[in-house]
Design a protein around this motif. Structure first.
Motif, short mmCIF file in Angstrom:
data_model
loop_
_atom_site.label_atom_id
_atom_site.label_comp_id
_atom_site.label_asym_id
_atom_site.label_seq_id
_atom_site.Cartn_x
_atom_site.Cartn_y
_atom_site.Cartn_z
N TYR A 139 0.76 -1.31 -0.01
CA TYR A 139 -0.04 0.03 0.18
C TYR A 139 1.04 1.36 0.02
N ILE A 140 1.97 1.01 0.55
CA ILE A 140 2.87 2.10 0.59
C ILE A 140 4.12 2.05 0.09
N SER A 141 4.68 2.61 -0.96
CA SER A 141 5.94 2.43 -1.64
C SER A 141 7.27 2.66 -0.69
N LEU A 142 7.84 1.55 -0.22
CA LEU A 142 9.03 1.62 0.57
C LEU A 142 10.09 2.08 -0.15
N LEU B 113 0.48 4.95 6.16
CA LEU B 113 -0.86 4.04 5.70
C LEU B 113 -1.84 4.23 6.64
N ILE B 114 -1.64 4.28 8.16
CA ILE B 114 -2.43 4.79 9.23
C ILE B 114 -3.25 6.06 8.87
N GLU B 115 -2.44 7.08 8.25
CA GLU B 115 -3.09 8.48 8.04
C GLU B 115 -3.89 8.37 6.71
N ARG B 116 -3.55 7.53 5.89
CA ARG B 116 -4.30 7.30 4.55
C ARG B 116 -5.63 6.68 4.90
N ILE B 117 -5.59 5.55 5.90
CA ILE B 117 -6.70 4.81 6.34
C ILE B 117 -7.74 5.69 6.94
N GLY B 118 -7.07 6.72 7.73
CA GLY B 118 -7.81 7.59 8.50
C GLY B 118 -8.52 8.57 7.59
N ILE B 119 -7.89 9.06 6.47
CA ILE B 119 -8.64 9.83 5.37
C ILE B 119 -9.76 9.19 4.75
N VAL B 120 -9.51 7.96 4.66
CA VAL B 120 -10.46 7.10 3.79
C VAL B 120 -11.66 6.91 4.70
N HIS B 121 -11.53 6.60 5.88
CA HIS B 121 -12.51 6.24 6.84
C HIS B 121 -13.56 7.38 7.29
N ASN B 122 -12.76 8.49 7.32
CA ASN B 122 -13.18 9.63 7.82
C ASN B 122 -13.41 11.02 6.64
N PRO B 123 -13.90 10.46 5.47
CA PRO B 123 -13.80 11.47 4.20
C PRO B 123 -14.17 12.67 4.55
#
Length: 140
Positions: free
Chosen positions: A15-18, A65-75
């Motif tokens: 999900y995130i480019s290392l 990833l956690i930040e991106r998931i937070g954006i998706v779950h709290n659009p």
């Protein structure tokens, strides 16, 4: 490294480019690689600097990833203009309107365009280029 992580159950690399995180910190990468390689021929090298660096890369990836998931779950948690600024800050590179629309799917292209204009007028972002090739960066 990525394959070893996958086999160990760490799938953040899907999900995130290392690679991008390493590219963004390549000076540190090469410094720690050199530190870990010192005295390698004598079998006296120390892997700790590189392991410490790589674990930092993994932590950064999980935080992103956690930040991106937070954006998706709290659009709707952030207004479009705030989300544009946050996205530009996270990406650390100029982004086109189309890239912003792709990265911020909860807002329409029209909303993104309207907010880009507003942010430009407020001098919070700067355009780079002209016409179809225009991209936006945070204003310094």
């Amino acid at each position: 490294m990525l394959l070893t992580m996958y086999r160990s159950g760490f799938e953040v690399g899907k999900y995130i480019s290392l690679e991008k995180i390493i590219e963004d910190s390549k000076e540190t990468y090469y410094d720690t690689l050199a530190q870990s390689s010192a005295n390698w021929n004598e079998n006296q090298n120390n892997y700790a600097p590189f392991i410490d660096y790589f674990l930092g890369v993994v932590v950064r990836a999980y935080r992103e990833l956690i930040e991106r998931i937070g954006i998706v779950h709290n659009p709707k948690q952030l207004r479009a203009d705030k989300l544009i600024l946050k996205t530009l800050q996270q990406q650390l590179r100029p982004l086109s309107r189309a890239e912003l629309v792709e990265l911020i799917p909860q807002y329409s292209q029209t909303t993104i365009q309207r907010n880009l204009k507003k942010l430009k007028e407020e001098q919070k972002i700067s355009p780079i280029g002209k016409g179809k090739n225009i991209k936006y960066v945070l204003r310094q």
